[in-house]
Design a protein around this motif. Sequence first.
Motif, mmCIF file in Angstrom:
data_model
loop_
_atom_site.group_PDB
_atom_site.id
_atom_site.type_symbol
_atom_site.label_atom_id
_atom_site.label_comp_id
_atom_site.label_asym_id
_atom_site.label_seq_id
_atom_site.Cartn_x
_atom_site.Cartn_y
_atom_site.Cartn_z
ATOM 1 N N GLU A 147 -3.162 -3.016 10.722
ATOM 2 C CA GLU A 147 -3.664 -4.135 9.959
ATOM 3 C C GLU A 147 -2.930 -5.145 9.535
ATOM 4 O O GLU A 147 -1.476 -4.901 9.626
ATOM 5 C CB GLU A 147 -4.340 -3.603 8.565
ATOM 6 N N ASP A 148 -3.253 -6.125 9.252
ATOM 7 C CA ASP A 148 -2.310 -7.437 8.433
ATOM 8 C C ASP A 148 -2.112 -6.935 7.193
ATOM 9 O O ASP A 148 -2.995 -6.380 6.567
ATOM 10 C CB ASP A 148 -3.011 -8.777 8.648
ATOM 11 N N GLY A 149 -1.020 -7.592 6.462
ATOM 12 C CA GLY A 149 -0.678 -6.966 5.150
ATOM 13 C C GLY A 149 0.654 -6.775 4.920
ATOM 14 O O GLY A 149 1.301 -6.491 5.866
ATOM 15 N N GLY A 150 0.871 -6.396 3.590
ATOM 16 C CA GLY A 150 2.383 -6.189 3.215
ATOM 17 C C GLY A 150 2.743 -4.773 3.577
ATOM 18 O O GLY A 150 1.952 -4.013 4.145
ATOM 19 N N PRO A 151 3.942 -4.533 3.397
ATOM 20 C CA PRO A 151 4.401 -3.152 3.885
ATOM 21 C C PRO A 151 3.918 -2.217 3.240
ATOM 22 O O PRO A 151 3.349 -2.100 1.896
ATOM 23 C CB PRO A 151 5.924 -3.295 3.639
ATOM 24 N N MET A 152 3.925 -0.898 3.838
ATOM 25 C CA MET A 152 3.516 0.439 3.379
ATOM 26 C C MET A 152 4.451 1.323 3.227
ATOM 27 O O MET A 152 5.545 1.191 3.791
ATOM 28 C CB MET A 152 2.264 1.086 4.182
ATOM 29 N N ASP A 153 4.433 2.252 2.221
ATOM 30 C CA ASP A 153 5.026 3.507 1.934
ATOM 31 C C ASP A 153 4.508 4.486 2.213
ATOM 32 O O ASP A 153 3.495 4.686 1.585
ATOM 33 C CB ASP A 153 6.166 3.185 0.716
ATOM 34 N N ILE A 154 5.238 5.598 2.488
ATOM 35 C CA ILE A 154 4.588 6.825 2.610
ATOM 36 C C ILE A 154 5.506 7.940 2.070
ATOM 37 O O ILE A 154 6.711 7.749 2.016
ATOM 38 C CB ILE A 154 4.596 6.969 4.046
ATOM 39 N N GLY A 155 5.222 8.904 1.003
ATOM 40 C CA GLY A 155 5.375 9.642 0.329
ATOM 41 C C GLY A 155 4.872 11.141 0.365
ATOM 42 O O GLY A 155 3.804 11.077 0.462
ATOM 43 N N GLY A 156 5.726 12.161 0.538
ATOM 44 C CA GLY A 156 5.318 13.465 0.475
ATOM 45 C C GLY A 156 5.720 13.914 1.856
ATOM 46 O O GLY A 156 5.594 13.396 2.850
ATOM 47 N N ALA A 157 6.647 15.111 1.839
ATOM 48 C CA ALA A 157 7.371 15.565 3.312
ATOM 49 C C ALA A 157 6.031 16.022 4.073
ATOM 50 O O ALA A 157 6.626 15.625 5.577
ATOM 51 C CB ALA A 157 8.034 16.821 2.986
ATOM 52 N N THR A 158 5.139 16.577 4.027
ATOM 53 C CA THR A 158 4.211 17.137 4.807
ATOM 54 C C THR A 158 3.535 16.052 5.678
ATOM 55 O O THR A 158 3.456 15.768 6.979
ATOM 56 C CB THR A 158 3.086 17.845 4.348
ATOM 57 N N LEU A 159 3.132 14.852 4.730
ATOM 58 C CA LEU A 159 2.448 13.661 5.440
ATOM 59 C C LEU A 159 3.341 12.925 6.052
ATOM 60 O O LEU A 159 3.084 12.272 7.272
ATOM 61 C CB LEU A 159 1.765 12.852 4.114
ATOM 62 N N ALA A 160 4.719 12.641 5.494
ATOM 63 C CA ALA A 160 5.394 11.869 6.286
ATOM 64 C C ALA A 160 5.986 12.586 7.639
ATOM 65 O O ALA A 160 6.397 11.930 8.554
ATOM 66 C CB ALA A 160 6.774 11.699 5.409
ATOM 67 N N GLY A 161 6.207 13.816 7.567
ATOM 68 C CA GLY A 161 6.397 14.423 8.597
ATOM 69 C C GLY A 161 5.495 14.417 9.866
ATOM 70 O O GLY A 161 5.740 14.206 11.052
ATOM 71 N N ALA A 162 4.134 14.092 9.581
ATOM 72 C CA ALA A 162 3.136 14.007 10.607
ATOM 73 C C ALA A 162 3.317 12.695 11.301
ATOM 74 O O ALA A 162 3.179 12.388 12.408
ATOM 75 C CB ALA A 162 1.745 14.249 9.996
ATOM 76 N N ALA A 163 3.809 11.712 10.319
ATOM 77 C CA ALA A 163 3.657 10.554 10.620
ATOM 78 C C ALA A 163 5.093 10.205 11.414
ATOM 79 O O ALA A 163 5.193 9.234 12.391
ATOM 80 C CB ALA A 163 3.746 9.306 9.371
ATOM 81 N N MET A 164 6.301 10.819 11.121
ATOM 82 C CA MET A 164 7.746 10.963 11.874
ATOM 83 C C MET A 164 7.054 11.222 13.212
ATOM 84 O O MET A 164 7.594 10.689 14.417
ATOM 85 C CB MET A 164 8.588 11.917 11.316
ATOM 86 N N ARG A 165 6.534 12.386 13.336
ATOM 87 C CA ARG A 165 6.234 13.285 14.768
ATOM 88 C C ARG A 165 5.263 12.375 15.569
ATOM 89 O O ARG A 165 5.519 12.137 16.960
ATOM 90 C CB ARG A 165 5.261 14.493 14.567
ATOM 91 N N ALA A 166 4.516 11.382 14.868
ATOM 92 C CA ALA A 166 3.580 10.491 15.590
ATOM 93 C C ALA A 166 4.474 9.093 16.011
ATOM 94 O O ALA A 166 3.744 7.986 16.632
ATOM 95 C CB ALA A 166 2.423 10.184 14.773
ATOM 96 N N LEU B 61 0.812 -1.090 -0.233
ATOM 97 C CA LEU B 61 -0.032 -0.015 -0.205
ATOM 98 C C LEU B 61 0.888 1.137 0.006
ATOM 99 O O LEU B 61 1.731 1.199 0.752
ATOM 100 C CB LEU B 61 -0.749 0.096 1.136
ATOM 101 N N SER B 62 0.532 2.282 -0.681
ATOM 102 C CA SER B 62 1.345 3.460 -0.905
ATOM 103 C C SER B 62 0.357 4.503 -0.315
ATOM 104 O O SER B 62 -0.793 4.514 -0.765
ATOM 105 C CB SER B 62 1.657 3.787 -2.283
ATOM 106 N N LEU B 63 1.066 5.321 0.532
ATOM 107 C CA LEU B 63 0.365 6.423 1.288
ATOM 108 C C LEU B 63 1.054 7.786 0.629
ATOM 109 O O LEU B 63 2.092 7.880 0.464
ATOM 110 C CB LEU B 63 0.737 6.685 2.665
#
Length: 187
Positions: free
Chosen positions: A116-135, A45-47
């Motif tokens: 969830e169960d499932g394959g690895p996910m990747d995240i792209g985009g600095a703003t979205l990834a920044g929110a995920a980093m801080r969390a 899954l890509s975010l």
Amino acid sequence: MRKLSYGMNVTLDGYIAAAGDDIGWSVPSDELFQFWTEQVRESGLSLYGRKLWETMSSYWPTGDQQPNATPAEIEFARLWRDMPKVVFSSTIDKVDWNTRLVTGDAVAEITRLRAEDGGPMDIGGATLAGAAMRAGLIDEYVLVTVPVLVGGGTPFFTALDNWVNLNPVETRTFPGGVLLTRYETRR
């Protein structure tokens, strides 16, 4: 639990795009393009944040139909179209190509998807990834550093509230002095 990876091409001075969203410095070699294709192939899954989604969706849905498309570009376009994707945005109202739009709390949705169960996910985009980093949601960082200085633009890393300790797990060199470094978050 799914693993969440944040990886992008980055300048030596730490930017994923130069001023004006210019990514002309990041044209990949064939070998690097194949690396990114493998990353897409392995992802479940890509975010995407809005800006990266708009960049990707402006070309890759028909990238395999371009008259000068290489076999590698044809393969990437097909993989990209078929891959499940989630776009996080409050400013767009429609997405296509096996994609779902989330307009609400990105961190809550990423947390839910990661559990969830499932394959690895990747995240792209600095703003979205920044929110995920801080969390504290990113498990792996993949930096593909291009030996160019652009002096400003969109940084790969945004401001953090706390330190994030990492373990180096891979280093690889690509043509043109491009260097891949991969780190796992130390939990």
